[in-house]
Structures are given as C-alpha cells and as structure tokens.
Design an enzyme around this catalytic site. Structure first.
Site: not given
Ligand code: IMP
Length: 430
Positions: A13, A16, A40-41, A223
């Site tokens: 988180d 990125k 989750g990007h 991650q």
C-alpha cells in the site's frame, strides 16, 4: 534498456499504483510479477479513481501491453470481473497476456484460506482471504493448476475435478466444512477457460525477446518488500517473493537484465493484517493518519494500522532489493503536524539495535528510538517542484534520503497523477 522494477518497500500500500501510472506511458510492456487478487493498486487520474487487483495498472496509456507473469497466482473469476468493470468504465486495455506458467486460484483456495485463518486462532495472520496462501501452497507441493492448463479444455476440466475432490477431502475431514460442488466448479472452469485461454501465452519468452529488441519493460510488484515470503517478518508475510529477486524468477530473465529499481515508500508506515509494527501509533495519532491518509485496504476495506516512518525496516527493504531511487508517497498526509518522527533504531531487551530482526517475536518486542524533526504545517498538495516544498518538508525528504542511502526521484503530494514532484528521472540509472 534493462527492465525497470517498481516495488513497495514497506508492508504494501505504498502508492505503487500511482508511480506505475506515472511511468507506464514510457513503457512498451507493464508486467505484474507476483501476488494475486490480494493486491490493491489505486490509480487516480482524469478518468476517475480505479482499484486494480490483478490487471497491471499502467493500462491507461495506449499501446502499453499488460502482462501477468509466472510468479502471479491468477483468480480467473476475479480477473474476468475486474476486466468487465474496467470495460464498463470505458477502459479497454490492450490485450492482456497471461503466462502459461501462472498458477490459478480456485474457489476452494479461498475457502481454505478462511478455514486456515480460523484454525490459527490467536496466531492468525490477517490474510486478505483471497486464497493466496493455499494457491501458492499447491504450487509448491506440485498440486496446482496453471493458466496453461486452460489451453487443453478437456484435460483442464478433468484436472479441476481431481483437484477439487482432493480439496474437498481436506475441507471435510480436517475442517468439518461443507464440500464444494465439484460438477458446478467443473462447469464454471470450462467457461473461464473459454474466456481466458486466448490471453494465455509464453509471457516469459515474449519478454526475453522484447528485452533483446531494446523495448522498455516495467515490472510491477505487488504487496511490499517487508511482506516477502523469505525476507519479510515471517509468518506475517504473503506467500510470494515480492522483491526484485521475485521479479527475475517470475519473468524468467537474468538478473543483469534488471535496471532501474524504484522502491515506493510511504512518508509514514502502514500495515494491514497482523504482525509486528514497531512504530505503530495507537489512539488519536494513529487515527489521524488513518483519516487524513484515507488508509483503508483497497481489496478488503480494512482500516490500515498507521505509524511513523521506520528507517530501520525501510533500509532493510532497500538493502535486500537495491533501489536505484525512491518514490516517497503521501507526503501531504503529514502536512499539518507540529512535528514528524523517524525511527532510527530499535531498543530490544534493553539493547540498541539498528537492523531488522528476522524473528517476528523479537521484532514484536522492539521499541522505536525516534529522531524528531519539525513539521511544516502547511499544505504541500499544490507543490510541483522541489522549490515549492516548505523547507521543513525538504529537510524531511533529505533525511529519508540520507538514512536510506538512495536518492528520491519522486515525491507524491496527493492522489492525482499531477500531484507529483519528479526530482530526477526514475527510469535513468546514475
Ligand atoms: P495474503 O497475502 O492474503 O495471504 O495475506 C498475508 C498478509 O499480507 C496479511 O497481513 C495481508 O493483510 C497482507 N497483504 C496481502 N496483500 C496486501 C496488499 O496488497 N497490501 C497490504 N497488505 C497486504
């Protein structure tokens, strides 16, 4: 040009998605190399706010070819839903390519993830529940299904039946759970195969060919380095190799073919799920970062634990991965604080320690030794150049650079694409 790697240097988180969105326009290929739908990007640009889970997040730039490489675990149902949602919002990526070697996350993996977490009780990891651990476990035990299996639909469906029956034995005998409907899964799997098979190819061979032609390739980590299965605070890690070594193994490319390594670091720290977090802020201070930074999991919606910048843990991530530059994100979240703190060492059992212990139980006893710096107490959200930053914010960034031993190339001062300072070219290796 060697492939560029963008990875997170914390527990995920780190923003990125924003960095990848910023740089993807200069690349021919955007390849995700690890993890699955646990990622989750978030990307915020003129098209809106988008949460990516499996699709590489540079897809807004026309001509960029998105790919998922061998080290990814692919959830077919979730991938098709994600592609449909992007399509619904008018985003039609160039054709997505999926490695024949990528393993599949099946519904029984998600079920098992839940059962295993429940069984761990007070030792639970706080997984995302997306079936990641069980899917990588099947890969390692050589009981996995791969995307390439979808290319032979009859054999694939037979394999699904066999694997599902095995999973049912585990679910019923060990956990006393309800078995999954094998025939229903076989039918669904056949449908997934029809839709996904056209995307499946030898991604790794394509990438080696593209490298030899001098194409610009961006490898997207998921991650963060501190969640890496080997380097991270085991067992509070994910099940893949989230670092640069994982990128080489996943892409099937020699180490010398990796060039710029951009490590994204929050201007503070966050962590979702369980595990030691020496600089975690409890009470109102932690709530403040949670609120101002909108620190809620993109995949699970869980509130993230928040704390001060941990230079010991961050430096370890850089030592392991060898950053050529840093992207410091979410600086603006610290804008209105009277002072900011950086953890420069730990005190463990009465001793000062300046390295990250490998044992999670030892790290859990670490007390942070802080260095305090003045806050800047003004908004940085409109800053676009280094000179626009208040002197105290400049000092904070310089101190991070010193402690990390790597130059900062990007500073993010808000979620939007243009809320970014580019201090040097992140794709250039000095
Ligand atoms: P898993 O990857 O779902 O097995 O979860 C293992 C640990 O990694 C848990 O603490 C999760 O919260 C954490 N984790 C997995 N993916 C992400 C991510 O994309 N961002 C932050 N934490 C993650």
């Amino acid at each position: 040009m060697p492939a560029a790697v963008i990875l997170g240097g914390h527990w995920g988180d780190e923003g990125k998605g924003k960095v990848i969105d910023l740089l993807a326009g200069r690349c021919a290929y955007n390849v995700r190399y690890s993890g699955g739908s646990n990622a989750g990007h978030t990307v915020v640009n003129e098209r809106g706010t988008f949460a990516f889970h499996q699709v590489p997040c540079g897809v807004f730039h026309p001509g960029v070819i998105p790919m998922l490489a061998a080290g990814v675990v692919l959830d077919p149902e979730a991938l098709l839903a994600e592609l449909a949602e992007l399509e619904r919002r008018g985003v039609r990526p160039e054709r997505l390519y999926v490695s024949e070697r990528a393993h599949l996350v099946m519904p029984y993996h998600r079920l098992l993830d839940g059962y295993l977490e429940a069984q761990r009780q007070d030792l639970r990891l706080g997984t995302t529940g997306m079936g990641i651990g069980p899917a990588y476990a099947d890969k390692a035990s050589r009981d996995g299904l791969r995307a390439g299996d979808m290319l032979d639909p009859d054999r694939f469906v037979q394999l699904v039946r066999r694997r599902a029956e095995l999973a049912n034995e585990y679910i019923t005998a060990v956990f006393g759970g309800e078995p999954i409907d094998v025939e229903d899964l076989a039918r669904q799997s056949a449908e997934w195969a029809v839709l996904i098979a056209p995307m499946v190819c030898d991604v790794e061979r394509e990438i080696r060919a593209a490298l030899s032609q001098g194409q610009v390739i961006m490898l997207e980590g998921a991650q963060g380095a501190l969640l890496d299965i080997d380097a991270g605070s085991y067992p509070f890690v994910t099940s893949s190799s989230s670092g640069v070594a994982g990128a080489c193994a996943s892409l099937g490319i020699p180490v010398r073919e990796v060039g710029p390594i951009v490590v994204a670091l929050h201007a503070y720290m966050t962590r979702v799920g369980e595990g030691p977090f020496p600089t975690e802020l409890e009470g109102e201070a932690g709530q403040y970062l949670l609120r101002v930074g909108n620190e809620f999991g993109t995949t699970t919606g869980r509130p993230r634990r928040c704390g001060w910048f941990d230079a010991v843990a961050s430096r370890y991530a850089l030592d392991v991965n060898g950053a050529t530059s840093l992207a410091v994100t979410k600086l603006d979240v610290l804008d209105h604080l009277g002072h900011v703190r950086i953890c420069v060492a730990y005190e463990i059992d009465g001793k000062r320690v300046s390295h990250l212990p490998s044992r999670a139980d030892v790290l859990a006893r670490a007390r942070p030794v802080y260095e305090d710096l003045p806050g800047w107490k003004q908004s940085t959200q409109n800053a676009r150049t280094w000179e626009d930053l208040p002197p105290a914010a400049q000092r904070y960034i310089r101190r991070i650079e010193e402690l990390m031993g790597a130059p900062v190339s990007i500073v993010a001062v808000g979620p939007a694409r243009d809320q970014t300072l580019v201090l040097r070219d992140p794709l250039e290796v000095a």
